[in-house]
Design an enzyme around this catalytic site. Structure first.
Site, PDB file in Angstrom:
ATOM      1  N   HIS A  63       0.877  -8.017   1.891  1.00 18.17           N
ATOM      2  CA  HIS A  63       0.690  -6.480   1.990  1.00 18.17           C
ATOM      3  C   HIS A  63      -0.946  -5.679   0.733  1.00 18.17           C
ATOM      4  CE1 HIS A  63      -0.176  -9.238  -2.305  1.00 18.17           C
ATOM      5  NE2 HIS A  63      -0.668  -7.932  -2.975  1.00 18.17           N
ATOM      6  N   HIS A  65      -2.558  -4.994  -1.264  1.00 20.85           N
ATOM      7  CA  HIS A  65      -4.062  -4.602  -2.501  1.00 20.85           C
ATOM      8  C   HIS A  65      -5.608  -4.884  -1.765  1.00 20.85           C
ATOM      9  CE1 HIS A  65      -1.030  -4.798  -5.804  1.00 20.85           C
ATOM     10  NE2 HIS A  65      -0.983  -3.232  -5.128  1.00 20.85           N
ATOM     11  N   HIS A 121       6.482  -6.485  -5.815  1.00 15.10           N
ATOM     12  CA  HIS A 121       5.269  -6.656  -6.730  1.00 15.10           C
ATOM     13  C   HIS A 121       4.655  -5.491  -5.468  1.00 15.10           C
ATOM     14  CE1 HIS A 121       0.807  -7.455  -7.797  1.00 15.10           C
ATOM     15  NE2 HIS A 121       0.542  -7.300  -6.114  1.00 15.10           N
TER      16      HIS A 121
END
Ligand code: ZN
Ligand code: FE
Length: 262
Positions: A63, A65, A121
């Site tokens: 992902h 981040h 998330h």
């Protein structure tokens, strides 16, 4: 492409980055290909590769981040590695070369990893499963004894995502991206104090941490027995966190909210 059963197994190395992130090196001895999963930092990743004499060829991102993609561009500049990441989030993955989803899967080191779309998330989060190597790389979706915060997704999305991972074989090793296990254990024990498997797992975790050892990888069997976020459909947790007509996803949401306040 199917996995060739005569292949030597992937060599997998866990190394810490930042304050509590883990990166993972995946090395295929046959081709020499080496991937890092979620490189927070470039220098630390290159140092980990050089310890083993491996040349970085791929990045696998779960992902977008910063503590998962922070090293992407510097690693690409230094090694010309291929960056593989979630198609849904291709605009948020620095330097992405190959955008993957559940239909495409991901090819690395002469293997085909199954890709799971696991939003919750973040809205584009994916996980990589190397079936023959019994290894799951799940980023910030599933943690040992915990799960990721719901920054961009709903409890229903996270529950569906966790069910995909819970369905994997019990001996699947779970490589999650943070060393949060001991603090997760404190919450899990408060959520499900009568769970004997959890109590003994929490003791193992405390011993490992006081010896300075990593608690990662965990495995799916342990998480199914001990992780309250995989157990939102179990009666004790339903009773504590759900009303009579609550869905399993509602219970999961209530457990997550309680953990946020814990
Ligand atoms: Zn994250
Ligand atoms: Fe993270």
């Amino acid at each position: 492409m199917l996995n060739d059963r005569s292949q030597p197994p992937l060599e997998i190395v866990v190394f810490p980055m930042l304050s509590d992130n883990y990166g993972f090196l995946l090395h295929d001895p046959a081709s020499g290909d080496t991937a890092v999963v979620d490189p927070a930092e470039a220098e630390v990743t290159l140092a980990a590769c050089s310890v083993h004499g491996w040349r970085l060829t791929h990045i696998l991102n779960t992902h977008h981040h910063g503590d998962h993609v922070g090293g992407n561009l510097a690693l690409k500049a230094k090694t010309n590695c291929t960056i593989i990441g979630p198609a849904y989030d291709r605009d948020r993955i620095p330097g992405i070369d190959v955008a993957v989803d559940e239909a495409s899967g991901a090819d690395f080191g002469g293997r085909h990893a199954q890709v799971f779309f696991v939003p919750g998330h973040t809205r584009g989060h994916i996980a990589y499963w190397f079936a023959a190597d019994k290894a799951l790389f799940c980023g910030d979706t599933l943690f040992s004894l915990g799960c990721g915060r719901l920054f961009e997704g709903t409890p229903q999305q996270m529950w569906s995502s966790l069910l995909k991972l819970r369905a994997l074989p019990d001996d699947t090793r779970v490589y999650c991206a943070h060393e949060y296990t001991q603090s997760n254990a404190r919450f899990a024990l408060a959520a499900e104090p009568e769970n004997a498997a959890l109590r003994s797992q929490a003791e193992k975790v405390a011993k490992a941490r006081s010896a300075g050892a990593f608690t990662i990888p965990s495995d799916i069997g342990t998480e199914k027995a001990c992780n309250p976020f995989l157990r939102a459909d179990q009666s004790d947790l339903r009773r504590r966190f759900g009303s009579v007509d609550a869905s399993d996803a509602d219970v999961l949401g209530a457990i997550r909210a309680a953990k946020d306040r814990f």
